[in-house]
Scaffold this motif. Structure first.
Motif, mmCIF file in Angstrom:
data_model
loop_
_atom_site.group_PDB
_atom_site.id
_atom_site.type_symbol
_atom_site.label_atom_id
_atom_site.label_comp_id
_atom_site.label_asym_id
_atom_site.label_seq_id
_atom_site.Cartn_x
_atom_site.Cartn_y
_atom_site.Cartn_z
ATOM 1 N N UNK A 178 -10.114 0.324 -4.820
ATOM 2 C CA UNK A 178 -11.135 -0.605 -4.326
ATOM 3 C C UNK A 178 -10.672 -2.061 -4.459
ATOM 4 N N UNK A 179 -10.065 -2.392 -5.583
ATOM 5 C CA UNK A 179 -9.589 -3.766 -5.773
ATOM 6 C C UNK A 179 -8.449 -4.101 -4.823
ATOM 7 N N UNK A 180 -7.495 -3.179 -4.637
ATOM 8 C CA UNK A 180 -6.399 -3.422 -3.703
ATOM 9 C C UNK A 180 -6.938 -3.550 -2.276
ATOM 10 N N UNK A 181 -7.914 -2.726 -1.913
ATOM 11 C CA UNK A 181 -8.492 -2.806 -0.570
ATOM 12 C C UNK A 181 -9.188 -4.147 -0.354
ATOM 13 N N UNK A 191 -1.870 2.016 0.975
ATOM 14 C CA UNK A 191 -1.679 3.336 1.573
ATOM 15 C C UNK A 191 -1.249 4.343 0.507
ATOM 16 N N UNK A 192 -0.325 3.937 -0.362
ATOM 17 C CA UNK A 192 0.093 4.834 -1.446
ATOM 18 C C UNK A 192 -1.081 5.162 -2.365
ATOM 19 N N UNK A 193 -1.883 4.169 -2.704
ATOM 20 C CA UNK A 193 -3.053 4.407 -3.552
ATOM 21 C C UNK A 193 -4.033 5.355 -2.868
ATOM 22 N N UNK A 194 -4.374 5.049 -1.625
ATOM 23 C CA UNK A 194 -5.357 5.857 -0.901
ATOM 24 C C UNK A 194 -4.864 7.285 -0.684
ATOM 25 N N UNK A 195 -3.554 7.458 -0.572
ATOM 26 C CA UNK A 195 -2.997 8.798 -0.369
ATOM 27 C C UNK A 195 -3.256 9.709 -1.562
ATOM 28 N N UNK A 196 -3.431 9.140 -2.733
ATOM 29 C CA UNK A 196 -3.757 9.936 -3.913
ATOM 30 C C UNK A 196 -5.221 10.417 -3.894
ATOM 31 N N UNK A 197 -6.028 9.819 -3.057
ATOM 32 C CA UNK A 197 -7.457 10.145 -3.037
ATOM 33 C C UNK A 197 -7.833 11.102 -1.905
ATOM 34 N N UNK A 198 -6.857 11.499 -1.080
ATOM 35 C CA UNK A 198 -7.181 12.411 0.012
ATOM 36 C C UNK A 198 -6.820 13.826 -0.389
ATOM 37 N N UNK A 199 -7.432 14.768 0.293
ATOM 38 C CA UNK A 199 -7.165 16.175 -0.001
ATOM 39 C C UNK A 199 -6.142 16.770 0.963
ATOM 40 N N UNK A 200 -5.569 15.920 1.807
ATOM 41 C CA UNK A 200 -4.545 16.398 2.727
ATOM 42 C C UNK A 200 -5.092 16.947 4.025
ATOM 43 N N UNK A 206 2.928 -11.457 6.002
ATOM 44 C CA UNK A 206 3.911 -10.789 5.148
ATOM 45 C C UNK A 206 3.242 -10.180 3.911
ATOM 46 N N UNK A 207 2.365 -10.935 3.292
ATOM 47 C CA UNK A 207 1.665 -10.454 2.106
ATOM 48 C C UNK A 207 0.769 -9.278 2.482
ATOM 49 N N UNK A 208 0.117 -9.377 3.631
ATOM 50 C CA UNK A 208 -0.749 -8.297 4.109
ATOM 51 C C UNK A 208 0.036 -7.005 4.279
ATOM 52 N N UNK A 209 1.214 -7.091 4.865
ATOM 53 C CA UNK A 209 2.031 -5.883 5.053
ATOM 54 C C UNK A 209 2.363 -5.227 3.712
ATOM 55 N N UNK A 210 2.739 -6.043 2.753
ATOM 56 C CA UNK A 210 3.096 -5.509 1.431
ATOM 57 C C UNK A 210 1.894 -4.861 0.759
ATOM 58 N N UNK A 211 0.744 -5.536 0.794
ATOM 59 C CA UNK A 211 -0.461 -4.978 0.176
ATOM 60 C C UNK A 211 -0.907 -3.700 0.879
ATOM 61 N N UNK A 212 -0.839 -3.705 2.204
ATOM 62 C CA UNK A 212 -1.264 -2.525 2.958
ATOM 63 C C UNK A 212 -0.388 -1.312 2.648
ATOM 64 N N UNK A 213 0.903 -1.531 2.477
ATOM 65 C CA UNK A 213 1.787 -0.410 2.147
ATOM 66 C C UNK A 213 1.398 0.177 0.795
ATOM 67 N N UNK A 214 1.187 -0.676 -0.197
ATOM 68 C CA UNK A 214 0.802 -0.183 -1.519
ATOM 69 C C UNK A 214 -0.594 0.425 -1.498
#
Length: 161
Positions: free
Chosen positions: A110-113, A149-158, A139-147
């Motif tokens: 939530x904080x990263x989003x 995505x990694x965070x959000x990927x842990x919250x999905x069930x696939x 540039x900062x947006x791209x970096x934050x969005x990539x990270x």
């Protein structure tokens, strides 16, 4: 005198400095929250999250530094003392009692989003006033969005929708 000062009004320059410093504050808070997650996460996935959160935190100092240096290059003072962060951050407050791995992951996501969404807004806000600052926000947006995505990927069930 730098080129921006020559090409833009004092009001525009001050606006860019204020906008940059707001994001320095937000990302400094995000760094602290990410380190708190790293230090305090508990659960069956402890080591994976502990290492992951530390890696994420490690991405932020360079982003913060770039924003602060841009504020300085525009003739402003970069950053704020740490005492200002609680009253000026736009991120949700971090709850220290959340230590269970999934709760920490959800709160951190939530904080990263929030930070990523705010940076995307800054891209648009700064576009007309200072394309260079807008590009930095991109540039900062791209970096934050990539990270993020990694965070959000842990919250999905696939399962895709």
């Amino acid at each position: 005198m730098n080129t921006f000062r020559k090409a833009h009004s004092e009001k525009s320059r001050e606006h860019m400095i204020e906008l940059l410093n707001q994001h320095v504050t937000d990302l400094t808070d995000l760094f602290i929250q990410t380190k708190l997650a790293h230090w305090n996460v508990r659960g069956s996935n402890f080591i994976a999250y502990h290492e992951f959160f530390d890696e994420l935190a490690g991405h932020l100092p360079e982003l913060i530094d770039s924003l602060a240096e841009q504020a300085g290059s525009l003739g402003g003072t970069a950053g704020k003392p740490v005492q200002f962060i609680p009253s000026e951050t736009r991120l949700p407050a971090w709850e220290l009692h959340n230590t269970k791995d999934i709760a920490v992951l959800e709160a951190l996501t939530e904080s990263w989003a929030t930070a990523a969404n705010n940076i995307r807004e800054a891209v648009d806000i700064s576009a007309d006033e200072d394309p260079n600052t807008s590009d930095l926000f991109t540039e900062v947006s791209r970096a934050l969005d990539k990270d993020l995505w990694f965070l959000e990927s842990h919250l999905t069930d696939g399962i895709s929708n």
